[in-house]
Design an enzyme around this catalytic site. Structure first.
Site, PDB file in Angstrom:
ATOM      1  CG  ASP A 161      -1.987  -1.385   1.186  1.00 53.85           C
ATOM      2  OD1 ASP A 161      -2.289  -2.098   0.510  1.00 53.85           O
ATOM      3  OD2 ASP A 161      -2.536  -1.657   2.844  1.00 53.85           O
ATOM      4  CG  MET A 203      -6.364  -5.140  -3.236  1.00 53.87           C
ATOM      5  SD  MET A 203      -4.677  -6.344  -2.400  1.00 53.87           S
ATOM      6  CE  MET A 203      -5.899  -7.619  -2.135  1.00 53.87           C
TER       7      MET A 203
END
Ligand code: F6P
Length: 376
Positions: A161, A203
């Site tokens: 991330d 994501m």
């Protein structure tokens, strides 16, 4: 080799003359002269974890003369004292492999009955001088709390991330971005053949780094990120304008945590994990039906999911993870505890663990403005 033999072999290696002890506990000297360094990988896995383990072991054993103890499945392995003794031999040939040879979990010792006490007992039982925690904000958040309780920890930042503060990049991110970019390239050709709008959900949790980087690299016509709640009418008018200019297809990249203005995050389930996180997902499917209904264009959604976390790391992530591993074992050797190794520009530095956790590193405004130039 059995665990017992590994232990004997490690101790023998570490007892060579001239090896420096980093001390056992805050005051007493270790009897055998061998420092024992623990390592765990926690949270969602990502490509590059094995490269960190290999680097820690290679330099820890061969250069510093330490013994390295791997805890299995993140903090769960520490709580339950499940270990694997690591050697240059049993960590060889793993550099290019995705996942983690130690396993991972989202176990939170602060949410387990007697969890913190069990962590302390198990580190004492293994005579661990310093534990290297490789993880994201959750794993390193635990490391930071344990540091304030007097334990010796070093953090290594990982997550696809890229949302961890105090480091310019985490390893795993570059690989995830490459996987998403490859997917966008593939979507382009089929979108063009069928005159479709194709939506790709990626994501990133509450940060839009993966969406922005892969969207820019793949030439997306719209990129939707959690940091900028979007107006669905605006998204549709971008697409219409593009089609009016003669383009027959469009690509929309959406981060799983993106939210429509006056809407809420799309959740897969209301259930929360041990760190209080919900499972995000579904915004791509919502966009598919909204765009189709509002524009009349044939629209399809693709959700990349865990493909983004799997497989072999890119060369960039292998090098970054290796540099982090080397820096972590050096910090442990110098007893510079309570630190996280971090990338600043092109340098690897040490920062207080406390600087890395607590707040998320969200997407750079400047980067999003670069992306916006290509919308519609
Ligand atoms: O933090 C990494 C990450 O892949 C996020 O991008 C995603 O929201 C989450 O983990 C998925 O978690 P799980 O593997 O538990 O489904």
């Amino acid at each position: 080799m059995s665990k017992v033999l590994e232990r004997v072999a490690s101790a023998a290696r570490g007892s060579r003359p001239g090896r420096r002890s980093i001390g056992w506990g805050p005051t007493a000297e270790r009897e055998d002269g061998v420092a024992r360094i623990g390592i765990l990988t926690g949270g969602g896995d990502c490509p590059g974890l094995n490269a960190v383990i290999r680097a820690v072991v290679r330099k820890g054993v061969n250069v510093h003369g330490h013994a390295v103890v791997g805890y299995e499945d993140g903090w769960r392995g520490v709580i339950e004292n499940v270990v694997t003794y690591l050697t240059p031999e049993n960590t060889s040939g793993i550099l290019h492999k995705g996942g983690t040879m130690l396993g991972s979990s989202r176990t939170n010792p602060y949410k387990e009955d007697g969890g913190v006490e069990r962590v302390k007992e198990s580190l004492a039982a293994e005579k661990i001088d310093c534990l290297i925690a490789v993880g994201g904000e959750d794993t390193l958040g635990v490391a930071e709390k344990l540091t304030s309780e007097g334990l010796n920890l070093i953090g290594v930042p990982k997550t696809i991330d890229n949302d961890l503060n105090a480091t310019d990049f985490t390893f795993g991110f570059h690989t995830a971005v490459q996987i998403c970019t490859d997917a966008i390239d593939r979507l382009h050709s089929t979108a063009e053949s069928h005159n479709r709008v194709l939506v790709l959900e990626v994501m990133g949790r509450h940060a839009g780094w993966i969406a922005a980087y892969s969207g820019i690299a793949g030439g997306a016509d719209s990129i939707l990120v959690p940091e900028r709640p979007f107006d669905i009418d605006e998204v549709c008018s971008h697409i219409r304008r593009r089609h009016q200019r003669g383009h027959s297809f469009s690509i929309v990249v959406v981060a799983e945590g993106a939210v429509p203005r006056e809407g809420a995050e799309s959740l897969k389930t209301q259930e929360k994990d041990a760190f209080g996180h919900v499972r995000l997902g579904g915004i791509g499917v919502w966009l598919e039906s909204e765009i189709k209904e509002r524009t009349g264009f044939d629209t399809r959604a693709t959700i990349l999911g865990h493909i983004q976390r799997g497989g072999t790391p890119t060369a960039f992530d292998r090098v970054l993870a290796t540099r982090f591993g080397i820096a972590a074992i050096d910090a442990a050797t110098e007893e510079d505890y309570g630190k996280m190794v971090a990338l600043r520009g092109s340098d690897i530095v040490r920062v207080p663990l406390a600087d890395a956790v607590g707040t998320l590193k969200t997407l750079d405004d400047d980067l999003y403005e670069v992306a916006q130039v290509f919308f519609g």
